[in-house]
Design an enzyme around this catalytic site. Sequence first.
Site, short mmCIF file in Angstrom:
data_model
loop_
_atom_site.label_atom_id
_atom_site.label_comp_id
_atom_site.label_asym_id
_atom_site.label_seq_id
_atom_site.Cartn_x
_atom_site.Cartn_y
_atom_site.Cartn_z
N LYS A 207 2.67 2.98 5.19
CA LYS A 207 1.21 3.61 6.00
C LYS A 207 1.19 2.95 7.24
CE LYS A 207 -3.50 3.94 5.38
NZ LYS A 207 -4.76 3.67 4.33
N GLU A 213 8.49 -6.58 4.29
CA GLU A 213 9.30 -6.08 3.35
C GLU A 213 10.05 -4.87 3.82
OE1 GLU A 213 6.45 -7.06 2.75
OE2 GLU A 213 6.00 -8.15 1.17
N GLY A 271 -3.31 3.32 0.40
CA GLY A 271 -1.98 3.18 0.08
C GLY A 271 -1.66 3.47 -1.19
N ARG A 272 -2.44 2.84 -2.39
CA ARG A 272 -2.41 3.01 -3.80
C ARG A 272 -2.88 4.40 -4.24
NH1 ARG A 272 -5.71 -1.03 -2.15
NH2 ARG A 272 -8.07 -0.71 -2.70
N GLU A 357 -5.87 -4.06 -7.21
CA GLU A 357 -6.09 -4.12 -5.98
C GLU A 357 -7.40 -3.26 -5.37
OE1 GLU A 357 -3.26 -2.39 -2.92
OE2 GLU A 357 -2.46 -4.34 -2.76
N HIS A 388 7.11 -5.66 -30.44
CA HIS A 388 7.75 -6.72 -31.03
C HIS A 388 7.77 -7.89 -30.05
CE1 HIS A 388 9.43 -4.34 -34.21
NE2 HIS A 388 9.16 -3.14 -33.37
N LYS A 517 0.15 -12.58 4.00
CA LYS A 517 1.01 -12.16 5.06
C LYS A 517 1.08 -13.23 6.18
CE LYS A 517 -0.03 -7.28 3.43
NZ LYS A 517 -0.48 -6.01 3.87
O1 F6P Z 1 -0.20 -5.66 0.80
C1 F6P Z 1 -0.77 -4.72 0.15
C2 F6P Z 1 -0.35 -3.26 0.56
O2 F6P Z 1 -1.08 -3.27 2.01
C3 F6P Z 1 -0.95 -2.05 -0.35
O3 F6P Z 1 -2.42 -1.81 -0.18
C4 F6P Z 1 -0.01 -1.22 0.18
O4 F6P Z 1 0.02 -0.13 -0.63
C5 F6P Z 1 1.28 -2.06 0.42
O5 F6P Z 1 0.82 -3.06 1.03
C6 F6P Z 1 2.13 -1.44 1.61
O6 F6P Z 1 1.52 -0.85 2.73
P1 F6P Z 1 2.20 0.11 3.79
O7 F6P Z 1 2.36 1.19 3.15
O8 F6P Z 1 1.37 -0.14 4.83
O9 F6P Z 1 3.85 -0.59 4.08
#
Ligand code: F6P
Length: 552
Positions: A207, A213, A271-272, A357, A388, A517
């Site tokens: 987003k 990452e 995002g979620r 979240e 189990h 972060k």
């Molecule tokens: O760190 C949490 C977060 O901001 C989530 O809310 C989001 O889904 C995820 O990181 C990834 O963010 P982006 O889509 O901006 O890479």
Amino acid sequence: MSASFSNSHFLPVLQQDFARLQTIHMRDLFAQDPLRVTRYSLSAATLFLDYSKNRIDEAALDHLIELAAASGLGAARDAMFTGQPINNTEDRAVLHTALRYRGPDSIWADGADVMPGIREQRQRIVDCARAVRSGEWRGATGQVISDVVNIGIGGSDLGPAMVTQALAPYGCNGPKLHFVSNVDPVQISDILAKLDPACTLFIVASKTFTTQETLTNAVMAKRWLLAGLAMAEDDSRWQRHMLAVTARPNAAKALGYKEEHIFCFWDWVGGRYSLWSAVGLPIAMAIGPEGFDELLAGAEEMDAHFRSAPLKDNMPVILAVLGVWYRQFFNSQSHTVLPYSQRLARLPAYLQQLDMESNGKSLKKDGTAVSWASGPVIWGEPGTNGQHAFYQLIHQGVDLIPCDFLVARECESPEHVDQHQILVANAVAQAEALMCGKSEQQVRDELAESSLSPAQEDLLVAHKSMPGNRPSNFLILPRLCPKVLGSLIALYEHKVFCQGVIWGLNSFDQWGVELGKQLASQILSEMRDDTATAVPHDPSTNALLVRLRGGG
Ligand code: F6P
């Protein structure tokens, strides 16, 4: 009526309900009310929910529904669907429901109709998915795309990964999907080791397009493409292999992505909550645009139910108030989701982000401390594996852990009906065992023929008897198909929303993730360069850094 007022107002009433129900066994509630199953079950958008195995009676449920109403749920729901800026810390509307609205009307946010943009992006998703699936989309060397790798994390990964796994049987004739989320290089390298760059397409989903990452993995993917296709750094043909999905198209453009390869969504999509947007592109590629449309249709159907059903007949509201009930009064700190479906293996992880979240907060919207509990820990594994592993604790542990059982009635393939019955029987049995338990007398009868000493028998009776009275919801899906899955996901989204309203939270921000972060980038620069201005860390962090640099 403000949420805090209504909460304090309802506390004593619900406390009385709790005092009454705390000591009653659900077996007795069933015995007293032959209509209990009918009274406490409902259908919505093809899903069936039996919530009769909960520690509620009519008065408690009525009061919980009144609590929801008095918390302003009706108005909050309308405010969400009509694009009001309910995400108050970011001053944003929350319109993931518009992403699955397929009717002709306008939906407004911040003075603009969001639907033309949504329809345009939807069409682009359809066109791109079709081109990749039909083989019309070719890589730099003219080869058809056989593998698609989605690079994203959190909401840019969990939804599409969960859905494509759940709907794998709908994926024939499409490319093979892979998901890279972790910055741990082993994840991407293990996947790339099996792929041919000439036939691989990457979707970089973020987003913000700033996530460490994702951008790190995207750089690695691009290097792999250039090396594998023997391209020079300035050869732009890598662009045929990399798409971007983002709410910040300029950030993607700045990194060299071609404009026509950038798919957009908007700030008002959390995002979620984003799998319904272009973040769902890998889903459309995997199951086809028609399947993706069905997924939207299922969610839209649940939206219609949530918007129009009276609160007491409203499936998301019922699940929400039951969760509030256990969290607040029974001190249940966690809630488990138990899909009796291997294909839904990633659902608990997806719901962890959705719920934790959204509602893992200790301040209300107005910045004051929450007066009630807030979001529980969400966890789970597919049945029967969990049986189990951790069910022992759910059956006999000291904490009360409410469970959601999920079962698809129809077996995916006719030749496996017998085995599917074993799966379903286990789900039903576990819900029954949790509720009914096993009395001391039952255990004693079972041990009657044994040659145990009276002391040994007493000991075993104590250990083998089960209190029962442990609550669960039982959700039946007619089958695991795109439409039903869309309804299921929307059901949980709205449940989380309702709980946020009752607790007075803003369920749409996530400030708690930011500090880590910031520190990670600071620590990274210190790890890479001893001379980087060191922030005064605490002694433990300093010592860890020394040790990790090999100095301790
Ligand atoms: O760190 C949490 C977060 O901001 C989530 O809310 C989001 O889904 C995820 O990181 C990834 O963010 P982006 O889509 O901006 O890479």
